[in-house]
Design a protein around this motif. Structure first.
Motif, short mmCIF file in Angstrom:
data_model
loop_
_atom_site.label_atom_id
_atom_site.label_comp_id
_atom_site.label_asym_id
_atom_site.label_seq_id
_atom_site.Cartn_x
_atom_site.Cartn_y
_atom_site.Cartn_z
N ALA A 45 0.82 -1.21 0.00
CA ALA A 45 0.00 0.00 0.00
C ALA A 45 0.85 1.25 0.00
O ALA A 45 0.33 2.35 -0.23
CB ALA A 45 -0.92 0.00 1.21
N SER A 46 2.16 1.12 0.24
CA SER A 46 3.03 2.29 0.31
C SER A 46 3.67 2.57 -1.05
O SER A 46 3.77 1.70 -1.91
CB SER A 46 4.11 2.09 1.36
OG SER A 46 5.05 1.12 0.97
N PHE A 47 4.14 3.79 -1.20
CA PHE A 47 4.65 4.26 -2.49
C PHE A 47 5.92 3.54 -2.93
O PHE A 47 6.21 3.45 -4.13
CB PHE A 47 4.91 5.76 -2.42
CG PHE A 47 6.11 6.14 -1.57
CD1 PHE A 47 7.29 6.57 -2.15
CD2 PHE A 47 6.06 6.04 -0.18
CE1 PHE A 47 8.39 6.92 -1.38
CE2 PHE A 47 7.15 6.39 0.60
CZ PHE A 47 8.32 6.83 0.00
N ASP A 48 6.70 3.02 -1.98
CA ASP A 48 7.99 2.42 -2.35
C ASP A 48 8.20 1.02 -1.80
O ASP A 48 9.29 0.47 -1.91
CB ASP A 48 9.13 3.34 -1.88
CG ASP A 48 9.23 3.42 -0.36
OD1 ASP A 48 8.27 3.00 0.33
OD2 ASP A 48 10.27 3.90 0.14
N GLY A 49 7.17 0.44 -1.20
CA GLY A 49 7.32 -0.88 -0.60
C GLY A 49 7.67 -0.86 0.86
O GLY A 49 7.87 -1.91 1.48
N SER A 50 7.78 0.34 1.44
CA SER A 50 8.04 0.46 2.88
C SER A 50 6.87 -0.11 3.67
O SER A 50 5.71 0.04 3.28
CB SER A 50 8.21 1.92 3.29
OG SER A 50 9.32 2.52 2.69
N VAL A 51 7.19 -0.73 4.80
CA VAL A 51 6.17 -1.00 5.81
C VAL A 51 6.23 0.17 6.78
O VAL A 51 7.31 0.57 7.22
CB VAL A 51 6.45 -2.32 6.55
CG1 VAL A 51 5.35 -2.59 7.58
CG2 VAL A 51 6.53 -3.49 5.56
N MET A 52 5.08 0.74 7.10
CA MET A 52 5.06 1.94 7.93
C MET A 52 4.19 1.77 9.17
O MET A 52 3.13 1.13 9.11
CB MET A 52 4.51 3.14 7.15
CG MET A 52 5.31 3.56 5.95
SD MET A 52 4.58 5.08 5.26
CE MET A 52 5.35 5.11 3.63
N THR A 53 4.64 2.33 10.26
CA THR A 53 3.76 2.65 11.36
C THR A 53 4.05 4.09 11.75
O THR A 53 4.90 4.75 11.14
CB THR A 53 3.92 1.69 12.55
OG1 THR A 53 2.90 1.99 13.52
CG2 THR A 53 5.28 1.79 13.21
N GLN A 401 9.70 4.04 8.50
CA GLN A 401 9.84 3.24 7.28
C GLN A 401 10.75 2.05 7.56
O GLN A 401 11.89 2.25 8.01
CB GLN A 401 10.45 4.07 6.15
CG GLN A 401 9.54 5.12 5.56
CD GLN A 401 10.22 5.84 4.41
OE1 GLN A 401 10.94 6.81 4.61
NE2 GLN A 401 10.00 5.35 3.20
N SER A 402 10.26 0.85 7.32
CA SER A 402 11.06 -0.37 7.40
C SER A 402 11.11 -0.97 6.00
O SER A 402 10.06 -1.26 5.41
CB SER A 402 10.44 -1.36 8.40
OG SER A 402 10.36 -0.79 9.69
N ARG A 403 12.34 -1.19 5.47
CA ARG A 403 12.48 -1.51 4.04
C ARG A 403 13.37 -2.73 3.85
O ARG A 403 14.56 -2.71 4.16
CB ARG A 403 13.05 -0.28 3.31
CG ARG A 403 12.11 0.92 3.40
CD ARG A 403 12.72 2.19 2.87
NE ARG A 403 13.78 2.71 3.73
CZ ARG A 403 14.49 3.80 3.45
NH1 ARG A 403 14.27 4.47 2.33
NH2 ARG A 403 15.42 4.22 4.28
N SER A 404 12.76 -3.78 3.34
CA SER A 404 13.42 -5.09 3.25
C SER A 404 14.56 -5.11 2.24
O SER A 404 15.46 -5.94 2.35
CB SER A 404 12.39 -6.16 2.89
OG SER A 404 11.82 -5.89 1.61
N TRP A 405 14.56 -4.23 1.26
CA TRP A 405 15.56 -4.28 0.18
C TRP A 405 16.85 -3.53 0.54
O TRP A 405 17.79 -3.51 -0.24
CB TRP A 405 14.98 -3.72 -1.11
CG TRP A 405 14.62 -2.26 -1.05
CD1 TRP A 405 15.39 -1.20 -1.43
CD2 TRP A 405 13.39 -1.69 -0.57
NE1 TRP A 405 14.73 -0.02 -1.23
CE2 TRP A 405 13.50 -0.28 -0.71
CE3 TRP A 405 12.21 -2.22 -0.06
CZ2 TRP A 405 12.47 0.57 -0.33
CZ3 TRP A 405 11.19 -1.36 0.32
CH2 TRP A 405 11.32 0.01 0.18
N LEU A 406 16.86 -2.91 1.71
CA LEU A 406 18.05 -2.18 2.15
C LEU A 406 18.61 -2.82 3.42
O LEU A 406 17.86 -3.39 4.21
CB LEU A 406 17.71 -0.72 2.44
CG LEU A 406 17.40 0.16 1.23
CD1 LEU A 406 16.83 1.51 1.69
CD2 LEU A 406 18.64 0.38 0.38
#
Length: 544
Positions: A45-53, A401-406
């Motif tokens: 649902a996020s613009f870049d694939g981030s998981v957000m809270t 922002q929590s980002r699995s690709w980084l």
């Protein structure tokens, strides 16, 4: 030895005065929690694939400073102290002090984390938001040891994923007990985000009752001081988890019975009154209406979906705009009836009207709204207006922002703002930075006003802007909007450079550069906030 430690911790708990355990309701209004708003966004649902809270710490006494707590190794047999927040009115301003109430066995290694009042992210991109929903008073147990702030700390110190954090909560609270009222924690990792709702087991009991529901990857969810988890399917382990006693406690108190055939809804079983809070429901509606207007949700409904699929991908700009919202353009905008005539006799909202009026000013200006409190003794109705998302008593706000690709040091990022989000700006705090700018780490409430505190820079600016909101807000936006956009747009380039350092294994240099980056921006916006306040005072002299 293990049993002896538990005995010592329990004995210490029993020896402390009951006043240390009675939970504080000073931030409640009209019998309902009036605290924090948290919004969660799944990776699809996020613009870049981030998981957000996210989190707005809306409080009249929470601490205004924050710092980075480093990772640490601990010796065998070491104990971890547990503290309780207790109201403290002995300083210049209302705040909390933290009293030691017990201790539990320490783990061999604890992770680094951003130590906001409710700790918000650790070095492995595990992030937490929070919102109090209260629940039944009969469930709050002063026999419990761990409150919400301490649980957030323990989760971030000891786990790396949302599921691990929930499992840890089950283990620790089952053994040492939950001491708070009902709380919702929104827990995000690099792949998913969960809502964990927790209540106590009952007066005098040590334990916990909890339920957790995962936000679908393509959905957005919100908690705004009311329980939102309804029906649960514990066979669907990918979306639901719960304590073993979730049904038995409900049956014990007579709130639900399996034999009745009625569906089990967690929110109506354990926190039914929270669903009658207009202050909570209005925010739920507004968040969902802003991200999915196509649903045409009713602003006066009793219940909303646990989560919704947004009409468009959620950007950082969208998250910021939601947290700045006060229902402008809707029937719930408190400024809409405060009108004056312009030079041509046309009615317009007065530039002196603002959505951040103290409660006693609402009565003076005859501002009504859907939120009110009736005094049981006198019958007097105190109108509280509308409980907007942006508030003048917000201590700080986070968007994570929590980002699995980084890699973790770069992928985990907390966007951090201070005071009223409507007049503030978010700076990036990567989960690997060594320290925060000095103004952010300087307490602002213990000794009163100080120009050394970042919180005071934004508190003064927000308070001043509200005095002539119709005009001053545009001056503030003209300064913050370009800077906020610059921060968002330059992230990709900065993180690409950091990734090169990471891949070259120049970890110390990378951490130093990232720390300098956060400190540069933090100091820059604080300096600009002070200057902007001075400019407004000069420009609008004798007009407020």
């Amino acid at each position: 030895m293990k049993n002896r430690r538990l005995f010592i911790a329990t004995t210490l708990t029993l020896m402390l005065p009951a006043a240390l355990f009675a939970q504080d309701k000073s931030d409640w209004q009209g019998g309902f929690p009036d605290g924090c708003t948290t919004i969660t966004v799944g990776k699809d649902a996020s613009f870049d694939g981030s998981v957000m809270t996210s989190h707005t710490d809306d409080s009249h006494r929470t601490r205004s400073w924050m710092d980075m707590v480093p990772a640490a190794d601990h010796k065998a047999g070491e104990m971890c102290p547990i503290y309780k927040r207790v109201p403290d009115n002995s300083k210049a301003m209302p705040l909390y002090t933290h009293k030691k109430v017990g201790e539990i066995p320490q783990v061999a290694h604890t992770y680094a984390f951003l130590n906001t009042a409710y700790p918000s992210m650790n070095e492995h991109q595990l992030a937490i938001g929070e919102s109090t929903f209260g629940g039944r008073d009969t469930l709050q147990s002063d026999a419990g040891l761990i409150d919400c702030q301490q649980l957030c700390r323990l989760m971030l110190e000891r786990t790396t994923t949302a599921r691990q954090a929930i499992k840890l909560a089950d283990e620790l609270l089952g053994k040492y007990g939950w001491s708070d009222y009902g709380e919702a924690l929104t827990i995000a990792d690099k792949n998913e985000v969960w809502h964990l709702e927790i209540v106590g087991p009952g007066k005098g009991k040590v334990g916990v009752v909890w339920v957790a529901e995962r936000v679908p990857d393509d959905h957005v969810a919100v908690n705004a001081n009311a329980s939102t988890i309804k029906e649960i399917d514990l066979k669907n382990k990918d979306y639901f988890m719960a304590s073993k006693n979730i049904f038995s406690v409900a049956e014990e108190y007579g709130w639900w019975s399996k034999k009745s055939g009625k569906p089990f809804k967690f929110n109506y079983v354990y926190a039914p009154r929270s669903r009658s809070s207009v202050a909570a429901r209005r925010r739920e509606w507004r968040v969902f209406d802003l991200v999915a207007p196509s649903l045409n949700l009713n602003p006066t409904s009793q219940d909303y979906p646990f989560s919704v699929k947004p009409d468009k991908k959620i950007t950082l700009q969208k998250m910021v705009s939601i947290f700045k919202d006060y229902y402008e353009g809707t029937p719930y905008d408190m400024t809409r009836t405060l009108t004056v005539s312009d030079g041509e006799g046309k009615e317009q909202i007065s530039p002196l009207a603002n959505p951040f009026m103290p409660y006693d000013q609402l009565e003076l200006d005859k501002v009504r709204g859907g939120w009110f409190h009736t005094d049981k003794k006198t019958g007097h109705i105190a109108f509280l207006g509308e409980r907007t998302i942006a508030r003048w008593y917000t201590m700080y706000g986070t968007i994570t922002q929590s980002r699995s690709w980084l890699p973790d040091p770069i992928g985990g990022k907390v966007w951090l703002a201070l005071d009223n989000i409507a007049t503030s700006i978010y700076i990036p705090v990567y989960c690997s930075v060594g320290y925060l700018p000095a103004p952010y780490s300087t307490p602002g409430r213990e000794n009163g006003f100080t120009r050394q505190s970042a919180w005071w820079a934004f508190n003064r600016l927000g308070t001043l802007t509200a005095q002539r909101w119709g005009d001053m807000r545009h001056d503030v936006e003209a300064v913050w909007n370009p800077l906020q956009q610059q921060l968002f747009s330059e992230s990709d380039k900065f993180e690409k450079d950091m990734l090169e350092l990471y891949n070259a294994r120049n970890f110390d240099e990378m951490k130093a550069v990232m720390t300098d980056y956060t400190n540069k921006w933090g100091n820059k916006v604080v300096e600009r906030a002070w200057k902007l306040g001075d400019e407004l005072w000069t420009k609008y002299d004798e007009k407020f």
